[in-house]
Design an enzyme around this catalytic site. Structure first.
Site: not given
Ligand code: GAR
Length: 217
Positions: A13, A92, A108, A110, A175
């Site tokens: 997280g 998932r 998302n 990545h 990120e």
């Protein structure tokens, strides 16, 4: 009005934490209204608790099928009046039906410059491939793994002697800057899907957010 965002996690997280920190700024246009983890022991749940953010475990092991799990996820998000969903280390696969329901509102992050190096063990594979420029990508989610229209990217050098761990740490720093910047674009409706790519409001400058964003306020 601040937009209601849910963050979906499976583990550490740290990206969730970067969003929690960004949202501490009154000028940030979104609030994390819900954190959902598919793993009961995810460290990110403690981060949500510490920040006083509602959090919930929906354990995929409690469901017979992927479809059943995604239906529970979808119902939970709707009950909480969530408008946007950010995957942050959510490991998932989501069903095409869930992706369709949340189309253009599901993003998302990545740790590679997509469309290169989708999937797992990304840092190790990048080192093995001998690439010199790595990075991270924020994108709208489509039905295939780690794919969909790209919102923003940040480049990171691969240095001599890098291991998967040192490279991962360098990319992670980016990120943490890229995700809040891209979420701002999304909720302010300055980034919209147009076919396979993203189109931006005329106020958006490439150097500002789409590539190597500066620290947000
Ligand atoms: C991050 O590096 C994120 O980009 C990656 O998982 C890590 C989660 O870290 N996501 C993917 O690989 C998605 N395919 P975090 O739990 O500390 O945010």
């Amino acid at each position: 009005m601040t937009a209601k965002l849910a963050v979906l996690i499976s583990g550490r997280g740290s990206n969730l934490q970067s969003l929690i920190d960004a949202m501490a700024s009154p000028s940030f246009p979104a609030e994390i209204a819900l954190v959902i983890s598919n793993r009961p022991k995810a460290q990110g749940l403690e981060r949500a608790a510490k920040a006083g953010i509602p959090h919930k475990v929906i354990d995929h092991k409690d469901f017979k099928t992927r479809e059943d799990f995604d239906t529970a996820l979808d119902e939970t998000l709707r009950l909480a009046n969530i408008e946007f969903v950010a995957l942050a280390g959510f490991m998932r696969l989501l069903t095409p039906d869930f992706v369709r329901k949340w189309r253009d509102r599901l993003i998302n992050i990545h740790p590679s410059l997509l469309p290169s190096f989708r999937g797992l063990h990304v840092h190790e594979r990048m080192i093995d491939a001998g690439i010199k420029i790595a990075g991270c990508t924020v994108h709208f989610v489509s039905a295939e793994v780690d794919s969909g229209p790209i919102i923003g990217q940040a480049a990171v050098p691969v240095l001599p002697g890098d291991t998967a761990e040192t490279l991962a740490a360098r990319i992670l720093e980016e990120e943490h800057r890229l995700y809040p910047a891209c979420i701002r674009l999304l909720v302010e409706k300055k980034a919209r899907v147009s076919g396979a790519v993203v189109q931006y409001d005329s106020s958006v400058t490439a150097s500002g957010v789409l590539q190597n964003p500066p620290d947000s306020d």
